[in-house]
Design a protein around this motif. Structure first.
Motif, PDB file in Angstrom:
ATOM      1  N   UNK A 197       0.857  -1.181   0.000  1.00  0.00           N
ATOM      2  CA  UNK A 197       0.000   0.000   0.000  1.00  0.00           C
ATOM      3  C   UNK A 197       0.891   1.228   0.000  1.00  0.00           C
TER       4      UNK A 197
ATOM      5  N   UNK B  99       2.307   4.711   1.521  1.00  0.00           N
ATOM      6  CA  UNK B  99       2.471   5.349   2.830  1.00  0.00           C
ATOM      7  C   UNK B  99       3.280   6.620   2.678  1.00  0.00           C
ATOM      8  N   UNK B 100       3.039   7.550   3.589  1.00  0.00           N
ATOM      9  CA  UNK B 100       3.844   8.776   3.631  1.00  0.00           C
ATOM     10  C   UNK B 100       5.015   8.632   4.596  1.00  0.00           C
TER      11      UNK B 100
ATOM     12  N   UNK C  33      12.114  -3.444   3.080  1.00  0.00           N
ATOM     13  CA  UNK C  33      10.932  -3.925   2.351  1.00  0.00           C
ATOM     14  C   UNK C  33      11.229  -5.293   1.733  1.00  0.00           C
TER      15      UNK C  33
ATOM     16  N   UNK D 214       8.472 -10.008   6.366  1.00  0.00           N
ATOM     17  CA  UNK D 214       7.677 -11.236   6.474  1.00  0.00           C
ATOM     18  C   UNK D 214       8.443 -12.524   6.142  1.00  0.00           C
TER      19      UNK D 214
ATOM     20  N   UNK E  73      10.243   0.886  11.916  1.00  0.00           N
ATOM     21  CA  UNK E  73       9.944   2.316  11.932  1.00  0.00           C
ATOM     22  C   UNK E  73      11.266   3.055  11.768  1.00  0.00           C
TER      23      UNK E  73
ATOM     24  N   UNK F  67       5.133  13.051  -0.665  1.00  0.00           N
ATOM     25  CA  UNK F  67       6.039  12.036  -1.191  1.00  0.00           C
ATOM     26  C   UNK F  67       5.703  10.626  -0.725  1.00  0.00           C
ATOM     27  N   UNK F  68       4.605  10.048  -1.186  1.00  0.00           N
ATOM     28  CA  UNK F  68       4.253   8.686  -0.797  1.00  0.00           C
ATOM     29  C   UNK F  68       5.106   7.651  -1.506  1.00  0.00           C
ATOM     30  N   UNK F  69       5.351   6.546  -0.799  1.00  0.00           N
ATOM     31  CA  UNK F  69       6.021   5.415  -1.417  1.00  0.00           C
ATOM     32  C   UNK F  69       5.225   4.163  -1.087  1.00  0.00           C
ATOM     33  N   UNK F  70       5.579   3.069  -1.724  1.00  0.00           N
ATOM     34  CA  UNK F  70       4.873   1.818  -1.488  1.00  0.00           C
ATOM     35  C   UNK F  70       5.553   1.055  -0.354  1.00  0.00           C
ATOM     36  N   UNK F  71       4.742   0.463   0.491  1.00  0.00           N
ATOM     37  CA  UNK F  71       5.292  -0.343   1.575  1.00  0.00           C
ATOM     38  C   UNK F  71       4.482  -1.615   1.735  1.00  0.00           C
ATOM     39  N   UNK F  72       5.130  -2.650   2.256  1.00  0.00           N
ATOM     40  CA  UNK F  72       4.431  -3.895   2.583  1.00  0.00           C
ATOM     41  C   UNK F  72       3.992  -3.923   4.041  1.00  0.00           C
ATOM     42  N   UNK F  73       4.333  -2.888   4.790  1.00  0.00           N
ATOM     43  CA  UNK F  73       4.004  -2.870   6.224  1.00  0.00           C
ATOM     44  C   UNK F  73       2.517  -2.618   6.451  1.00  0.00           C
ATOM     45  N   UNK F  74       2.067  -2.936   7.643  1.00  0.00           N
ATOM     46  CA  UNK F  74       0.711  -2.583   8.053  1.00  0.00           C
ATOM     47  C   UNK F  74       0.560  -1.070   7.996  1.00  0.00           C
ATOM     48  N   UNK F  75      -0.531  -0.628   7.423  1.00  0.00           N
ATOM     49  CA  UNK F  75      -0.761   0.800   7.227  1.00  0.00           C
ATOM     50  C   UNK F  75      -2.121   1.157   7.811  1.00  0.00           C
TER      51      UNK F  75
ATOM     52  N   UNK G 225      -2.349   7.965   8.165  1.00  0.00           N
ATOM     53  CA  UNK G 225      -1.738   8.578   6.978  1.00  0.00           C
ATOM     54  C   UNK G 225      -2.271  10.006   6.804  1.00  0.00           C
TER      55      UNK G 225
ATOM     56  N   UNK H  90       4.497   5.919  12.680  1.00  0.00           N
ATOM     57  CA  UNK H  90       3.741   4.983  13.514  1.00  0.00           C
ATOM     58  C   UNK H  90       4.061   3.578  13.049  1.00  0.00           C
ATOM     59  N   UNK H  91       3.862   2.605  13.939  1.00  0.00           N
ATOM     60  CA  UNK H  91       4.052   1.195  13.605  1.00  0.00           C
ATOM     61  C   UNK H  91       2.833   0.425  14.086  1.00  0.00           C
ATOM     62  N   UNK H  92       2.210  -0.320  13.166  1.00  0.00           N
ATOM     63  CA  UNK H  92       1.123  -1.207  13.553  1.00  0.00           C
ATOM     64  C   UNK H  92      -0.252  -0.574  13.461  1.00  0.00           C
TER      65      UNK H  92
END
Lengths: 302, 302, 302, 302
Positions: free
Chosen positions: A19, A21-22, A30, A34, A51, B17-25, B30, B50-52
């Protein structure tokens, strides 16, 4: 390492779902997210979340409104300065969350690092899997004859065979009885919280472990060290690779100032000064004990 | 709140400046990232990272391989169970990093919460800005006559005017002298680490503050409480809104079991039981002190 | 230092009332108990309580049933070994409780050490005394021209006079207004929790501070260091004398391995090795930055 | 409990050697010092040291120069106020150090309480004793059929016999092999740090554990609770008696406000209010889940 097809497909599903994220994103992390990095015969480390990145360290050190500096070189210089002068709080601004599978006796060493968050698989509530750590032959080491807290050469021949047989057979029998005791088929079934006491310390457990970068580096300094027990050191070494990919500047500074560095006592520094003036310094005239002198020689001779 | 155009443009740049991440969002977070939420006359809270999310709490509680449960309702039920039974470690698996601008006397209360990471703007190294907290007239409160640690009605008339004049004039004069003392124009210039001692406790400072969700909720329970000093409570209340947007299930459970709940002593529970049986219970036959009884009545009568 | 006759007589009363105990007792600390050790112009350190002694460190390291070893030399050798190899947990088994009176700007630095217990005098609840830190002329230092975070020579002449006048007059005026604002004579009286915001950072506060020996030594390493701000360093130095009287073996090891020692990076160690082989090493061929090289020379040249 | 004659005589020696101290002394604790309080079949708790008493709590809360108040009743009232309003820092001013012998599976639960200092007997360095926890027949409980994390009735008959036989035989065999593997008679001898992995979780370990009163009470609230596992609860219960003798006012307040009290959610409080107005409230119209309602009834009905 043993992942069931269900576990692997859950991991694959998480890796497939990016997704936007900012937040600060570390490309090197990345790649890790997992995925299970194998450690020992059944263990692993999985990065679940993180983080911050190198820039987040300098951003916090400066209490700034935007990112770190524009010039990357400035970020690196500041990070090295902070590491060299033991400014720990900016490194606390990065955080990592791991899923770790590890033998219980390793978990017992690991948990002594108290400044971290832990959720362990509950053997009061759930049934443990039949998975035990059995050392590879080259790691089946004898007690050290010089260090009460270390190990020497690998065992060999019949002794090695017998030890491996004991470890395997005792683990299997203990697990057979564990299963039989908790079974509720044709009997009441012993409480899980009691039955687990029959299982040896090489059974695998797992936990979620979350820690900030400063405390993680402290953990790595102690546990990736040559004097750490092999079975926890391999986890620490696998983590070192992860940290290198996450915050490359901070990791490089850590290697230079912590892992590769050494702390010299006032007496040892005085010896270095005398040596540099050409004086011959020996253990006898150094003011150090034999143990200290041996360690000092190890540092000075590289 | 006072952001310079440069600060605002740095914030805008980060939000662009958004980027793609695989983390929980967490979508709600946001929206908040980097933006300054105004608090008091010059302060703010900014979410830096933030995380999680809610699912990360249940994922850790289960030590699972994938995300939380498929059924959202299960996640909420488990989160409520964990909150109700004081299982704190799963909530520690979420983390937040804030940039906060706040008066020094508020910072001094805030820092008592030790289980957090802090990087404060250094007045040894840098020059503080000329920004002071001056209470709005409706918050210029008299000392409480019933509570040594509280405040009563707002001051009025000439007394209010005089207090505001003192606060403003003393702050301005102290800052004028601070600037004059550190100036190196035509003089040596006093060390910053010394000059700062002339500045009053309503000057603004700022810091990066990072904390896990469990400890943040503990902070909010104490600081968003009606008995907390107004000037820290407004920060806590602003943070409550942020947490609600971040982990809505956990926040709801927190409201129900912590903020809106109450702890009754064994004596108070006994009184409730007697009342429910129809007995008339008074302070005199309750076994409670007057203070306890007053608090108990407040809880029972809502 | 300013103790009222009442305070002094309370201290005298406590020093007069010995009882018998079976606990480990450190004679050097019994001498210090309760007595105020003056620091700065109005501050002090008082030892209120302590737990453990040198033998308690080795007793915990050995998880033993009785006291430490019979042979005192063994205790010292083990303590030095533990210090040298960063075994911190045995040192955590000693604890000290202090009553400290200190300026607010010093308290703000001090509180960053989070692994300690603190109870501070409450300015929400109580009225602060009219006591401010005013530097002695020789400590009224100019900003350093080489170090953004340091100080240089003492100010002199008319500049010094003016700075002292500002510090004194602003403090007195701020306190006059503080008193006037909280007065309830003929007016409502401003809440104490608000009025305190008018007071500058050189006002004295006080707290009870309790910490274990490991964390205390970490505090002393950073705050008794030559780079620490003078006003906190004098507290640390006074504490060093207390610790020396409390746990003489541990303090000696701390001096040798921490205070008087130095950590060399991998690059610096490589330079030492090259130097010892007779090679001429300069900043240019050292691989170090100018800042690092300067620090390295400081260590090598003593 | 198994103390060797040597251990007992070391304990006796410590109990025989009183000295004079100016520190706060708790008579109830002097009685306990060093003596082993038996827990389970081979375990114990020994008080090794303590700091502070009831008066030390109020002394810190007041940041006072002398002892607590003259009037004991004032000390108790203040302690109850502090406990009721969750003012935790004054309770952190008391500290206790224990020597505990306990089964490994209990140690693993215990260590989750991170705000404490620990030195555990090292099975890397030393050889563990042949001592295992074997439950008494009345504590050999079946898995609960209503609570995944609990236990039900005691096992009986042949099933009980078989479980006890498994536990005993597996422990003995594991220890026989442990001894055989580490033996250096006629063979190299396996490293201790490896051999320990063969030992089951009911083997006894021991540690020094030091904690402040606030965190100890938190531990007791969770571990002396009816839902805690029996094998850790008996340690907590033994500790409760120690704390009662140490700080009787604080312990009484803890019983009233923590152990005997209950936290009601906002929904539960609303139900109580409706009930007190005479309304019939049922699970269906309460807004609570079945689990919550059951717990609520347990509290209301006592």
């Amino acid at each position: 390492m043993t992942l069931t097809p269900e576990q692997q497909s859950e991991i694959d599903a998480q890796r497939a779902s990016g997704t936007t994220t900012l937040r600060a994103t570390a490309p090197g992390m990345e790649q890790h997210l997992y995925t299970a990095i194998p450690v020992l015969d059944h263990g692993f480390i999985r990065v679940i979340d993180y983080m911050g990145d190198d820039a987040a360290i300098t951003q916090a050190a400066r209490v700034s409104y935007g990112k770190g500096t524009k010039a990357v070189s400035n970020d690196e210089g500041l990070i090295r300065y902070l590491m060299r002068h033991w400014h720990s709080t900016p490194f606390e601004m990065c955080e990592i969350k791991l899923h770790v599978k590890l033998p219980v006796f390793v978990a017992r060493q690991w948990i002594r690092h108290r400044t971290a968050n832990v959720n362990e698989y509950s053997a009061r509530y759930s049934i443990l899997d039949r998975e035990f750590y059995i050392p590879a032959p080259e790691h089946l080491a004898a007690q050290s004859v010089v260090n009460n807290q270390g190990r020497g050469e690998a065992l060999s021949g019949e002794e090695a065979d017998r030890v491996l047989r004991y470890l395997r057979d005792d683990a299997m029998r203990a697990y057979d009885h564990y299963e039989e005791m908790i079974s509720d088929v044709g009997q009441q079934g012993l409480a899980r919280e009691l039955a687990r006491m029959n299982l040896p310390a090489n059974i695998y457990t797992q936990w979620y472990w979350k820690v900030d970068l400063h405390n993680l580096l402290h953990f790595l300094r102690l546990r990736a060290d040559a004097h750490a027990q092999y079975e926890i050191r391999v986890y620490a070494e696998a983590l070192c690779e992860v940290v290198r990919d996450w915050v490359p500047f901070a990791y490089k500074a850590f290697e230079d100032y912590r892992m590769g560095g050494a702390t010299l006592s006032s007496g040892a520094l005085e010896c270095v000064r005398r040596m540099l003036k050409g004086e011959e310094v020996t253990q006898e005239n150094s003011g150090m004990s034999k143990g200290e002198w041996r360690e000092f020689m190890g540092v000075i001779e590289g």
